[in-house]
Design an enzyme around this catalytic site. Structure first.
Site, mmCIF file in Angstrom:
data_model
loop_
_atom_site.group_PDB
_atom_site.id
_atom_site.type_symbol
_atom_site.label_atom_id
_atom_site.label_comp_id
_atom_site.label_asym_id
_atom_site.label_seq_id
_atom_site.Cartn_x
_atom_site.Cartn_y
_atom_site.Cartn_z
ATOM 1 C CB SER A 198 -0.669 -0.051 1.246
ATOM 2 O OG SER A 198 -1.242 1.258 1.440
ATOM 3 C CE1 TYR B 67 -4.091 -2.716 5.525
ATOM 4 C CE2 TYR B 67 -3.700 -0.495 5.144
ATOM 5 C CZ TYR B 67 -3.870 -1.466 4.715
ATOM 6 O OH TYR B 67 -3.919 -1.608 3.099
ATOM 7 C CE LYS C 40 -1.746 -4.564 3.304
ATOM 8 N NZ LYS C 40 -1.829 -5.769 2.648
#
Ligand code: UFG
Length: 338
Positions: free
Chosen positions: A125, A150, A154
């Site tokens: 991302s 979150y 990544k």
């Protein structure tokens, strides 16, 4: 050629399954259906004429993952989408996020090595850049401290891949997505957020169709031309196609390093108000929205330098903002009238 798509019944996953099948790949999906439905496999079949094989289990389960790979050791590549992705929820339940997103990746990597499956495309991302110092942001930009668990999953996943490729036969491509929106032109698959949507475009379409009363625009006091934050919105079908290009690049041994990283964006940024205006134009509706306070953790502006992915992958996002929001609207209407 058989490709495993984890999270293949999810939003980006389902569009990628379609793109793979249309390019002649055989697809096996593994999904635990925690945020999607099994009937997506039928919807995919309506588009492509082929129903992908779907195995329902949790990739965080090491034994089940190992067993799956033993039975499918002819897989030529893995595209790994399966992960939790709600920023706010990750702040509330960090361990839940770390366990799910990281353990599943580690299980997959170990099983790949054991069965000599060499290629993995990983869903990363643009969140890894935080608020970049320079725009557009290229793959060379520094990684900023993650704003949420979150985002951290990544970053850590990219680090795990970095370490693992050094000691295994596994090669990896990490694709850093900007803001995927829109839906397949058939309106048979699209984004299906559980509960109240976190993301802008599903909130817009749900408001327009009457499920939500009003869209809240989180802040108009940012240092941007109209005061609302700017993002690089990319059509999910363009994004899906990039995965096919990436997996082919790996299978055809065209990688230049054992871990490659590519931005997937259009290179163009739009503000929240511009997205709303585009939606009102293509839908012919007036959206009920109001400006409220900023949302915590939002960056001011980010858009991609997509020149590296354009040049190296020979891939370019083709669809513009109007087409993106029109397809999202068509999907919302089709889904609600089912
Ligand atoms: N927005 C609103 N109202 C809403 C929802 C969003 O005004 O109801 C605004 C946000 O403030 C932001 C823009 O719309 O300015 C886009 O927000 P999204 O939630 O759609 O997307 P984000 O850019 O916040 O999120 C994306 C990805 C995440 C990733 C994050 C990192 O969806 O996976 O970028 O910045 F973590």
């Amino acid at each position: 050629m058989k490709i495993l798509v984890t999270g293949g019944t999810g939003y980006i996953g389902s569009h990628t399954v379609v793109a793979l099948q249309q390019q002649g790949f055989e697809v096996v999906i593994v999904d635990n259906l925690s945020n999607s439905q099994a009937d997506i496999a039928y919807q995919i079949e309506k588009i492509t004429g082929q129903q992908p094989l779907l195995e329902v289990f949790d990739l965080a389960d090491r034994e089940k993952t190992a067993d799956f790979f033993k039975r499918h050791s002819d897989i030529k590549g893995v595209i790994h989408f399966a992960a939790f992705k709600a920023v706010g929820e990750s702040v509330e339940k960090p361990v839940y996020y770390y366990r799910n997103n990281l353990v599943s990746l580690m299980n997959i990597l170990e099983s790949m090595q054991e069965n000599n499956v060499q290629n993995i495309v990983f869903s990363s991302s643009c969140t890894v850049y935080g608020q970049p110092d320079e725009l557009p942001v290229s793959e060379m930009a520094p990684i900023k401290k993650a704003e949420s668990p979150y985002g951290n999953t990544k970053q850590i996943s990219e680090e795990i891949l970095q370490d693992f490729i050094k000691v295994s036969n596994v090669h990896a491509i990490a694709l850093r997505y900007f803001n995927p929106i829109g839906a397949h032109e058939s309106a048979l698959i699209g984004e299906l957020p559980l509960g109240v949507p976190n993301n802008l475009v599903p909130f817009i379409t749900q408001t327009a169709i009457g499920i939500r009363e009003q869209l809240k625009v989180f802040g108009d006091d940012y240092p941007t031309p109209d005061g609302t934050p700017i993002r690089d919105y990319i059509h999910v079908v363009d994004l899906a196609k990039a995965h096919v290009v990436a997996v082919r690049r790996m299978i055809e041994n065209k990688m230049k390093q054992n871990l490659e990283v590519f931005n997937l964006g259009t290179g163009k940024g739009y503000s929240v108000l511009e997205v709303i205006k585009a939606f009102e134009k293509v839908s012919g509706t007036k959206l009920n929205y109001k400006i409220v306070a900023r949302r915590e953790g939002d960056v001011t502006q980010v858009w991609a330098d997509s020149s590296f992915s354009n040049d190296e992958l020979g891939w370019k996002a083709e669809k513009g903002l109007d087409e993106m929001v029109a397809s999202a609207w068509k999907w919302e209407q089709a889904y609600r009238s089912r």
